[in-house]
Enzyme design. Structure first.
Site: not given
Lengths: 346, 346
Positions: A17, A20, A45-46, A134, A161, A164, A218, A247
């Site tokens: 949900t 991504v 929760r979802s 990403c 960036q 989102s 990263k 990005h």
């Protein structure tokens, strides 16, 4: 433990949900991913939410160990702590997990894969295959043809960036914070330490190494791992900008053999997954508003580095939720299916 | 022709109704600039407007040659073509002009001055003193102590430039374009070729040199001129971001002698006009929202370059309308008055 010879008939999307996860579901459907059963898994929760897939309604199941009992392949986009907790158990139950989180990427047993760059790496997987961060993915895909042709020595990158990248809450923050700012109203940000509306924040992640953030490190560690080359030196500056999605990266490389802009342009253009959009006089170059919803990495502003004799500068934009996350994970899944099918067939 | 020994008693602000002109007026008043008469000059369109200065009403006069008849010193912020047309004539009439435009900066007869960096250069002026481009000024002020201490060899900079750099219309465009985007409405941008709302545009100015824009080449040429050192190599990428005011810059330098982050921090902190704001663990670093309305150049994220053995990376933010334009011009005027006063007094 691993089902090496099975086809991946039963698929789960974990974190189904989220921002991504939603794209992963769409991509599996759009690209007609070969599957017989699909499960959508999310937090308690979802759970219970009903989602459509290929014309059928699928009820979201809670993330519990037993959910993986009959799952061959899971594509997961969850926070690191969730990935740490559930993945080893799922793998032990025989599920192969393609993981979007940062938790397993640097584990030496885990291949870190961009299908256009190092597809061969998935062969060595022990049940987990990681998809890179990403900001790393789009950069490394762009660097690949340059490295192959002229050997990278050094990469200097400054990122722009989108919000989102901080998930649905990040996008909400930008939208609501911006409206509040225009209305001269107050707004309490959910995810950002500082206001992002009409501002730039030169920090993504927490302090990690000698004044560099976790997001920046990263880009260093993952780049070396994907290329399998520790000699490349990377200096990143990661910055959040008030852009909803996609990005952008200002990249300067030094290569062992000098690459002219013309040669680089040809190398980029010949690489699957890259689109060159480079005509400054016509005001054409990649921008977030044009790359949103696209699966490729877009490159422009290709030019000689004015500050060294063996450098090249360029500008790189990609949809961080797609190639930076969902698309890359689904491409890894497709690669896995293709290789397994070939294996079974031979 | 030049009135070398006069005090600058009669001052004109040219382009007085623009974004920078407005700030110049405010700064002259706030800083109690020593003057006896003041004129506000602008285009025919704005002539007749009444503006307050030090409690008195001043009527804006149209930009015509005769306006400079009794003006000792003009501070001008106009487009390049306007600066080209009016400045030589004003100088011929005996007015010294401090010019914010790009028109005269690279003229060998014109000193290009940042008072904290090269105050000595104003001595050689022949009636025009140029103030550098906004993105150059903050960078060069930041580079100055590093260059003095360890000699700069190379500068790689990626900018995050605010829309106020495109004047009042640029600010309007950001505000209105953003509101329209939030309302899913259309908006025709006045100044930007591409939408700036929730987007980044990797072009400022037009194509100038080998794939670099005019804004980028200003950062190259002006830096060398201000330092009087052609050996420094500069590679800029100039990008417009959806920020109202204050330019940010991700800067990487290589110096002849290696500078540690600790030494660089001390050098920055000891430089007038620079404020160090650097504590990543406490999420403290310069950001546009904090630097707006300030006259200094703010520096943070000071760290070792991971990609070379003699590099240093840092982040630099400044109010492009103030130190990047109005403040620098007023500081040049103050320097001129101080030097002339000393000259007259001696």
């Amino acid at each position: 433990m691993r089902r090496d010879s099975v086809l991946y008939r039963s698929i789960a999307v974990v974190g189904a949900t989220g921002a991504v996860g939603t794209l992963i579901r769409n991509l599996l459907e759009e690209r007609s991913f070969p599957l017989e059963r699909i499960k959508f898994v999310a937090s308690q929760r979802s759970a219970g939410t009903k989602l459509m897939f290929a014309g059928r309604e699928v009820t979201v199941e809670p993330l519990e160990p037993k959910v993986f009992d009959d799952v061959d392949l899971a594509i997961a986009s969850t926070p690191d702590d969730v990935a740490e907790a559930f993945i080893p158990q799922a793998v032990q139950q025989g599920t192969v997990v393609i993981d979007e989180s940062g938790r397993w990427r640097m584990d030496p047993r885990v291949p870190l894969v961009i299908p256009e760059v190092n597809p061969e790496a998935i062969a060595g997987n022990e049940g987990i295959i990681a998809s890179p961060n990403c900001s790393t993915t789009q950069m490394v895909l762009a660097l690949k043809p340059l490295h192959d042709a002229a050997r990278l020595r050094r990469v200097i990158v400054s990122t722009y960036q989108a919000t989102s990248g901080a998930g649905l809450a990040g996008s909400r923050d930008l939208q609501r914070g911006t409206q509040a700012h225009l209305d001269s109203a107050d707004y309490d940000y959910e995810t950002f330490t500082h206001p992002i509306a009409f501002n730039v924040i030169p920090q993504i992640g927490s302090e990690k190494h000698q004044g560099y953030t976790s997001e920046e490190m990263k880009m260093v560690y993952e780049t070396l791992k994907i290329f399998g080359d520790d000699s490349i030196r990377v200096c990143p500056t990661c910055v959040r900008v008030p852009v909803s999605n996609c990005h952008s990266e200002s990249i300067l490389v030094e290569t062992e053999r000098k690459l002219s802009p013309a040669e680089a342009r040809e190398l980029f253009a010949a690489t699957p997954g890259i689109v060159v959009d480079d005509d400054l006089e016509a005001a054409q170059y990649p921008m977030p508003i044009h790359c949103h919803g696209r699966d490729e990495v877009f490159i422009g502003r290709i030019r000689e580095d004015l500050s060294s004799d063996h450098g090249l500068a360029f500008w790189c934009v990609s949809d961080n939720l797609r190639k930076g996350a969902a698309t890359n994970a689904v491409q890894i899944a497709e690669l896995l299916v293709r290789q397994t099918t070939q294996h079974v067939g031979s």
